[in-house]
Design a protein around this motif. Structure first.
Motif, PDB file in Angstrom:
ATOM      1  N   LEU A 286      26.202  76.747 158.591  1.00 59.24           N
ATOM      2  CA  LEU A 286      27.601  77.097 158.726  1.00 59.24           C
ATOM      3  C   LEU A 286      27.896  78.379 157.967  1.00 59.24           C
ATOM      4  O   LEU A 286      27.457  78.553 156.826  1.00 59.24           O
ATOM      5  CB  LEU A 286      28.501  75.989 158.174  1.00 59.24           C
ATOM      6  CG  LEU A 286      28.693  74.730 159.013  1.00 59.24           C
ATOM      7  CD1 LEU A 286      29.702  73.815 158.319  1.00 59.24           C
ATOM      8  CD2 LEU A 286      29.152  75.054 160.420  1.00 59.24           C
ATOM      9  N   ALA A 287      28.668  79.270 158.572  1.00 63.26           N
ATOM     10  CA  ALA A 287      29.027  80.516 157.909  1.00 63.26           C
ATOM     11  C   ALA A 287      29.906  80.258 156.690  1.00 63.26           C
ATOM     12  O   ALA A 287      29.819  80.979 155.692  1.00 63.26           O
ATOM     13  CB  ALA A 287      29.758  81.429 158.893  1.00 63.26           C
ATOM     14  N   ARG A 288      30.749  79.206 156.740  1.00 62.45           N
ATOM     15  CA  ARG A 288      31.727  78.995 155.676  1.00 62.45           C
ATOM     16  C   ARG A 288      31.128  78.466 154.380  1.00 62.45           C
ATOM     17  O   ARG A 288      31.630  78.753 153.301  1.00 62.45           O
ATOM     18  CB  ARG A 288      32.851  78.058 156.146  1.00 62.45           C
ATOM     19  CG  ARG A 288      32.430  76.654 156.521  1.00 62.45           C
ATOM     20  CD  ARG A 288      33.656  75.800 156.877  1.00 62.45           C
ATOM     21  NE  ARG A 288      33.310  74.547 157.504  1.00 62.45           N
ATOM     22  CZ  ARG A 288      32.977  73.448 156.855  1.00 62.45           C
ATOM     23  NH1 ARG A 288      32.923  73.450 155.533  1.00 62.45           N
ATOM     24  NH2 ARG A 288      32.677  72.346 157.522  1.00 62.45           N
ATOM     25  N   ASP A 289      30.051  77.652 154.462  1.00 62.30           N
ATOM     26  CA  ASP A 289      29.534  77.077 153.214  1.00 62.30           C
ATOM     27  C   ASP A 289      28.016  76.930 153.168  1.00 62.30           C
ATOM     28  O   ASP A 289      27.470  76.432 152.186  1.00 62.30           O
ATOM     29  CB  ASP A 289      30.188  75.718 152.941  1.00 62.30           C
ATOM     30  CG  ASP A 289      29.867  74.660 153.990  1.00 62.30           C
ATOM     31  OD1 ASP A 289      29.030  74.936 154.877  1.00 62.30           O
ATOM     32  OD2 ASP A 289      30.457  73.564 153.919  1.00 62.30           O
ATOM     33  N   GLY A 290      27.312  77.350 154.209  1.00 66.01           N
ATOM     34  CA  GLY A 290      25.855  77.298 154.201  1.00 66.01           C
ATOM     35  C   GLY A 290      25.250  75.955 154.534  1.00 66.01           C
ATOM     36  O   GLY A 290      24.026  75.781 154.447  1.00 66.01           O
ATOM     37  N   SER A 291      26.070  74.970 154.921  1.00 62.72           N
ATOM     38  CA  SER A 291      25.530  73.660 155.305  1.00 62.72           C
ATOM     39  C   SER A 291      24.623  73.799 156.532  1.00 62.72           C
ATOM     40  O   SER A 291      24.909  74.607 157.435  1.00 62.72           O
ATOM     41  CB  SER A 291      26.662  72.687 155.642  1.00 62.72           C
ATOM     42  OG  SER A 291      27.456  72.415 154.520  1.00 62.72           O
ATOM     43  N   ILE A 292      23.539  73.028 156.570  1.00 62.23           N
ATOM     44  CA  ILE A 292      22.682  73.003 157.753  1.00 62.23           C
ATOM     45  C   ILE A 292      23.522  72.565 158.948  1.00 62.23           C
ATOM     46  O   ILE A 292      24.256  71.569 158.876  1.00 62.23           O
ATOM     47  CB  ILE A 292      21.479  72.063 157.556  1.00 62.23           C
ATOM     48  CG1 ILE A 292      20.546  72.622 156.474  1.00 62.23           C
ATOM     49  CG2 ILE A 292      20.717  71.886 158.856  1.00 62.23           C
ATOM     50  CD1 ILE A 292      19.379  71.709 156.147  1.00 62.23           C
ATOM     51  N   ALA A 293      23.436  73.315 160.026  1.00 60.39           N
ATOM     52  CA  ALA A 293      24.273  73.055 161.205  1.00 60.39           C
ATOM     53  C   ALA A 293      23.394  72.787 162.414  1.00 60.39           C
ATOM     54  O   ALA A 293      23.120  73.682 163.217  1.00 60.39           O
ATOM     55  CB  ALA A 293      25.193  74.248 161.462  1.00 60.39           C
ATOM     56  N   GLY A 294      22.920  71.560 162.539  1.00 57.03           N
ATOM     57  CA  GLY A 294      21.996  71.276 163.624  1.00 57.03           C
ATOM     58  C   GLY A 294      20.694  72.021 163.413  1.00 57.03           C
ATOM     59  O   GLY A 294      20.344  72.412 162.293  1.00 57.03           O
ATOM     60  N   SER A 295      19.959  72.244 164.509  1.00 59.31           N
ATOM     61  CA  SER A 295      18.657  72.904 164.385  1.00 59.31           C
ATOM     62  C   SER A 295      18.424  73.813 165.579  1.00 59.31           C
ATOM     63  O   SER A 295      19.219  73.870 166.522  1.00 59.31           O
ATOM     64  CB  SER A 295      17.543  71.855 164.315  1.00 59.31           C
ATOM     65  OG  SER A 295      17.185  71.426 165.628  1.00 59.31           O
ATOM     66  N   THR A 296      17.299  74.510 165.532  1.00 55.83           N
ATOM     67  CA  THR A 296      16.839  75.289 166.676  1.00 55.83           C
ATOM     68  C   THR A 296      15.533  74.689 167.212  1.00 55.83           C
ATOM     69  O   THR A 296      14.714  75.371 167.815  1.00 55.83           O
ATOM     70  CB  THR A 296      16.621  76.760 166.285  1.00 55.83           C
ATOM     71  OG1 THR A 296      15.639  76.833 165.236  1.00 55.83           O
ATOM     72  CG2 THR A 296      17.921  77.385 165.794  1.00 55.83           C
ATOM     73  N   LEU A 297      15.378  73.400 167.008  1.00 53.52           N
ATOM     74  CA  LEU A 297      14.139  72.683 167.299  1.00 53.52           C
ATOM     75  C   LEU A 297      14.041  72.286 168.766  1.00 53.52           C
ATOM     76  O   LEU A 297      15.048  72.066 169.434  1.00 53.52           O
ATOM     77  CB  LEU A 297      14.104  71.422 166.427  1.00 53.52           C
ATOM     78  CG  LEU A 297      12.836  70.577 166.367  1.00 53.52           C
ATOM     79  CD1 LEU A 297      11.665  71.360 165.775  1.00 53.52           C
ATOM     80  CD2 LEU A 297      13.096  69.309 165.524  1.00 53.52           C
ATOM     81  N   THR A 298      12.823  72.206 169.269  1.00 54.75           N
ATOM     82  CA  THR A 298      12.531  71.568 170.540  1.00 54.75           C
ATOM     83  C   THR A 298      11.573  70.408 170.263  1.00 54.75           C
ATOM     84  O   THR A 298      10.904  70.374 169.230  1.00 54.75           O
ATOM     85  CB  THR A 298      11.890  72.546 171.537  1.00 54.75           C
ATOM     86  OG1 THR A 298      10.726  73.145 170.925  1.00 54.75           O
ATOM     87  CG2 THR A 298      12.876  73.640 171.938  1.00 54.75           C
ATOM     88  N   MET A 299      11.496  69.457 171.192  1.00 51.14           N
ATOM     89  CA  MET A 299      10.692  68.269 170.924  1.00 51.14           C
ATOM     90  C   MET A 299       9.196  68.567 170.837  1.00 51.14           C
ATOM     91  O   MET A 299       8.477  67.926 170.065  1.00 51.14           O
ATOM     92  CB  MET A 299      10.966  67.199 171.981  1.00 51.14           C
ATOM     93  CG  MET A 299      12.273  66.460 171.777  1.00 51.14           C
ATOM     94  SD  MET A 299      12.325  65.435 170.275  1.00 51.14           S
ATOM     95  CE  MET A 299      11.318  64.046 170.778  1.00 51.14           C
ATOM     96  N   ASP A 300       8.712  69.541 171.588  1.00 57.10           N
ATOM     97  CA  ASP A 300       7.283  69.864 171.467  1.00 57.10           C
ATOM     98  C   ASP A 300       6.981  70.419 170.079  1.00 57.10           C
ATOM     99  O   ASP A 300       5.935  70.122 169.490  1.00 57.10           O
ATOM    100  CB  ASP A 300       6.834  70.832 172.569  1.00 57.10           C
ATOM    101  CG  ASP A 300       7.607  72.139 172.584  1.00 57.10           C
ATOM    102  OD1 ASP A 300       8.814  72.131 172.292  1.00 57.10           O
ATOM    103  OD2 ASP A 300       7.001  73.190 172.895  1.00 57.10           O
ATOM    104  N   ALA A 301       7.908  71.203 169.528  1.00 63.29           N
ATOM    105  CA  ALA A 301       7.727  71.710 168.164  1.00 63.29           C
ATOM    106  C   ALA A 301       7.822  70.574 167.148  1.00 63.29           C
ATOM    107  O   ALA A 301       7.099  70.572 166.141  1.00 63.29           O
ATOM    108  CB  ALA A 301       8.756  72.781 167.857  1.00 63.29           C
ATOM    109  N   ALA A 302       8.694  69.613 167.386  1.00 55.73           N
ATOM    110  CA  ALA A 302       8.800  68.450 166.494  1.00 55.73           C
ATOM    111  C   ALA A 302       7.503  67.654 166.497  1.00 55.73           C
ATOM    112  O   ALA A 302       7.050  67.168 165.451  1.00 55.73           O
ATOM    113  CB  ALA A 302       9.973  67.563 166.925  1.00 55.73           C
ATOM    114  N   VAL A 303       6.902  67.510 167.666  1.00 57.34           N
ATOM    115  CA  VAL A 303       5.615  66.815 167.771  1.00 57.34           C
ATOM    116  C   VAL A 303       4.549  67.550 166.967  1.00 57.34           C
ATOM    117  O   VAL A 303       3.777  66.936 166.211  1.00 57.34           O
ATOM    118  CB  VAL A 303       5.205  66.684 169.254  1.00 57.34           C
ATOM    119  CG1 VAL A 303       3.721  66.341 169.395  1.00 57.34           C
ATOM    120  CG2 VAL A 303       6.056  65.627 169.948  1.00 57.34           C
TER     121      VAL A 303
END
Length: 365
Positions: A286-303
């Motif tokens: 998040l621009a306002r406080d730096g909290s992780i905002a979801g991901s840019t992940l795909t399932m093949d990368a997660a595997v």
């Protein structure tokens, strides 16, 4: 049609041939001349907000179709469209807009991550839209959805949460616990009421303390709860990923992406639920406080991340397909390479990169 390789089945890895009849798997048989490929069940992502520049969070059917197509190319043959905390009008409109995509098989259903969440643990959820659970809202959504609504994430400490969880469970909608500052007792009460999924375990939750275990211990220890894990090396350290996977076991651990529209896109500024998000070096905040905002992940990368952390291929395949499919009531249709189930599969090369993807017996890549 046949597919040859190291076939990852519920019973273990079979070097052989998988036969397909129409849109169904017919047989899996050993074959000494099997190809040098991994054959995994099509991935099942039960928590994703978008990808490839497209989002599920606005209720736009064309954008949802684009996001689903992006993730399909990365091996996800079944996915829920996850929205973030929103006004009720948007929730209602999204259910109606996505119902035809569910009927068509583009989506497997809708997941509302909020708005019935904790302000203290809202993370990247827009605090403007957070509110107590409403039985009236949920009853109307369930009626409108007519089977399209698959899961709702709720913080169990909010007033009315337990009644909401019971209502969802009674109508066959998965109640998930997440974005919660609840106590161990409050979360156990939610599990007793019928909650069966932990939304991205560890993230958006009160941390573990040895004198007040909190939500993480309650969820991880509950035999009836499937724990979502974001295996991107950002949301969870690999050691934490391993610990959770070992503690829950592959039958209770589900890999998810929690991806936003920035998945597969260049670094820059994006939007999530009306909030500015900055993506830099694949991390969304998040621009306002730096909290992780979801991901840019795909399932093949997660595997690949989970395998690199030290989990076995059989366990990772279960966590990427079999367990999440069962968690949202689809285990009798998809999620495993066994006769009778839909012919959804992913072919990976020796470097674990996607070679091609099959959905319903047809190659789409």
């Amino acid at each position: 049609m046949t597919v040859s390789g190291r076939i990852v089945t519920p019973g273990g890895v079979v070097e052989g041939t998988l036969s397909i009849d129409g849109d169904r798997i017919s047989t899996v048989a050993p074959d000494a001349s099997a190809a040098d490929r991994w054959i995994l069940p099509g991935f099942v992502d039960i928590h994703t907000h978008g990808g490839g520049g497209h989002t599920f969070t606005t209720g736009d059917a064309a954008s949802a179709r684009g996001a689903a197509a992006f993730h399909l190319r990365h091996g996800t043959t079944t996915l829920l469209a996850s929205l973030v905390s929103s006004p009720f009008a948007l929730m209602r409109d999204a259910v109606l807009a996505y119902a035809p995509l569910v009927a068509e098989g583009v989506l497997a259903g809708v997941h509302f991550e909020g708005p019935y969440l904790s302000h203290a643990r809202c993370g990247a959820q827009n605090p403007e839209f957070l509110r107590d659970p409403s039985l009236d809202e949920l009853t109307e959504l369930i009626k409108l959805a007519d089977g399209t609504l698959r899961m709702v994430t709720i913080a169990p400490e909010r007033p009315g949460a337990l009644d909401a969880i019971r209502l969802l469970a009674e109508h066959g909608v998965v109640a998930a616990v997440g974005h919660t500052d609840g106590s161990y007792a409050e979360v156990n009460a939610a599990i007793e009421a019928g909650a069966t999924v932990a939304t991205h375990l560890f993230n958006g939750m009160r941390p573990v303390h040895h004198r007040e275990p909190g939500p993480i211990v309650a969820l991880l220890d509950a035999p009836s709860v499937v724990c979502e894990l974001v295996a991107d090396g950002v949301h969870l350290h690999d050691g934490t990923l391993l610990f959770a996977a070992h503690a829950a076991g592959p039958a209770r651990a589900a890999l998810i992406t929690d991806a936003m529209d920035a998945a597969g896109m260049a670094d820059g500024e994006y939007d999530l639920g009306g909030q500015a998000v900055i993506v830099a070096d694949r991390v969304a905040r998040l621009a306002r406080d730096g909290s992780i905002a979801g991901s840019t992940l795909t399932m093949d990368a997660a595997v690949r991340q989970a395998l690199g952390a030290g989990l076995s291929m059989a366990d990772v395949a279960a966590m990427a397909a079999t367990t999440p499919a069962r968690a949202v009531g689809l285990g009798d249709q998809v999620g495993a390479l066994r006769p009778g189930l839909r012919a959804d599969l992913v072919e990976l090369d020796s470097e674990l990169r996607v070679v091609r993807v099959m959905k319903s017996g047809e190659w789409i890549r």
